[in-house]
Design an enzyme around this catalytic site. Structure first.
Site, short mmCIF file in Angstrom:
data_model
loop_
_atom_site.label_atom_id
_atom_site.label_comp_id
_atom_site.label_asym_id
_atom_site.label_seq_id
_atom_site.Cartn_x
_atom_site.Cartn_y
_atom_site.Cartn_z
N HIS A 9 37.98 41.16 38.17
CA HIS A 9 37.84 42.31 39.08
C HIS A 9 39.09 42.48 39.95
CE1 HIS A 9 37.38 39.55 42.44
NE2 HIS A 9 36.64 38.81 41.63
N GLY A 22 32.69 33.29 45.66
CA GLY A 22 31.54 32.76 44.95
C GLY A 22 30.46 33.81 44.76
N ARG A 60 31.77 43.52 43.08
CA ARG A 60 33.22 43.61 42.84
C ARG A 60 33.52 43.74 41.35
NH1 ARG A 60 31.96 38.38 44.81
NH2 ARG A 60 32.99 36.54 43.92
N GLU A 87 30.64 34.99 39.38
CA GLU A 87 31.55 33.95 39.84
C GLU A 87 30.75 32.66 40.00
OE1 GLU A 87 34.07 32.21 39.96
OE2 GLU A 87 35.44 33.52 41.06
N HIS A 162 35.06 37.28 36.64
CA HIS A 162 35.57 36.64 37.85
C HIS A 162 36.50 35.49 37.44
CE1 HIS A 162 32.47 38.61 40.41
NE2 HIS A 162 31.85 38.67 39.23
O1 LIG Z 1 35.07 33.98 44.49
C1 LIG Z 1 36.07 33.31 44.67
O2 LIG Z 1 36.08 32.37 45.44
C2 LIG Z 1 37.35 33.69 43.96
O3 LIG Z 1 37.18 34.88 43.33
C3 LIG Z 1 37.73 32.68 42.93
O4 LIG Z 1 38.28 31.67 43.50
P1 LIG Z 1 39.24 30.61 42.78
O5 LIG Z 1 40.30 31.33 42.01
O6 LIG Z 1 39.75 29.90 43.97
O7 LIG Z 1 38.40 29.74 41.91
#
Ligand SMILES: O=C(O)[C@H](O)COP(=O)(O)O
Length: 231
Positions: A9, A22, A60, A87, A162
């Site tokens: 996204h 998350g 998202r 995610e 994600h």
């Molecule tokens: O939702 C999240 O925290 C981020 O989109 C992904 O995080 P990361 O790349 O730190 O795993």
């Protein structure tokens, strides 16, 4: 030759502040909307059209898909949303700034929580937290029963996912090792074209767009938990 396009996204309002999202259902930032529009134009210029778009049930992801289909003048395309593409649940880290998390827990621990296969952050108050391994387990049935099935029916498929649901999908598709997963970082709104043979075995992949800018974007994602990060 069969094909699948994966895309994370566009920038969310928590990505903007360098914070863990998350399962928090946050919106796209203004830049995130523009990123999704830009990605759609790139796909169009490179003659990628779709029959079906798979998203998570987080806004998202769904909004990025909507913006992309609208930009491509293809709002009629079927969209299918599943929690399996969400995610990962980031436990107590959800909503926390990534640099502040490194100050609190240590930079190496944050890298392990973000990028290792089996480690997961401590649970949040609702008792949740997922490792990439957990995400792989929930993504696999969706890959087999929905995404791979569509590709095998010769549909043109786009997945708007994600950071970690896409890492899980790539882990399944490419049979990545834990070491390879440690270094796998997915930039926002950058189309990744995956090519398969007729038996749906992985052959090749490439990002669409300016390769130098994409390298920088990937590096920025990798460094989000760094104590040297400026956010
Ligand atoms: O939702 C999240 O925290 C981020 O989109 C992904 O995080 P990361 O790349 O730190 O795993």
């Amino acid at each position: 030759m069969k094909k699948l396009v994966l895309i994370r996204h566009g920038e969310s309002i928590l990505n903007k502040t360098n914070s863990f999202g998350g399962w928090l259902d946050v919106d796209l930032s203004t830049k995130g909307v523009q990123e999704a529009q830009h990605a759609a134009l790139l796909l169009q210029q490179n003659h990628h059209n779709f029959d079906v778009v798979h998203t998570s049930i987080l806004k998202r992801s769904i909004k990025s898909a909507n913006v992309m289909l609208e930009t491509m003048n293809s709002l009629w395309v079927t969209q299918q949303s599943s929690w399996r593409l969400n995610e990962r649940h980031y436990g107590i880290l959800q909503g926390m700034n990534k640099k502040e998390a490194s100050i609190k827990y240590g930079e190496e621990q944050i890298k392990q929580w973000r990028r290792s296969f089996s480690q997961k952050p401590p649970q949040s108050l609702d008792g949740n937290s997922e490792s990439l391994e957990d995400v792989t387990i929930r993504v696999r049935p969706y890959w087999e029963d929905s995404i791979a099935k569509d590709i095998n029916q010769n549909k043109q498929v786009l997945v708007v996912g994600h950071s970690n649901s896409l890492r899980a999908l790539l882990c399944i598709i490419k049979k990545l090792s834990e070491q390879q997963l440690l270094e796998l970082n997915i930039p926002t709104a950058t189309p990744l074209v995956i090519q398969f043979n007729d038996r749906l075995q992985y052959q090749d992949e490439f990002y669409l767009g300016n390769q130098e800018q994409i390298k920088q974007k990937i590096k920025q994602v990798a460094n989000q938990g760094s104590l040297k990060s400026n956010k």
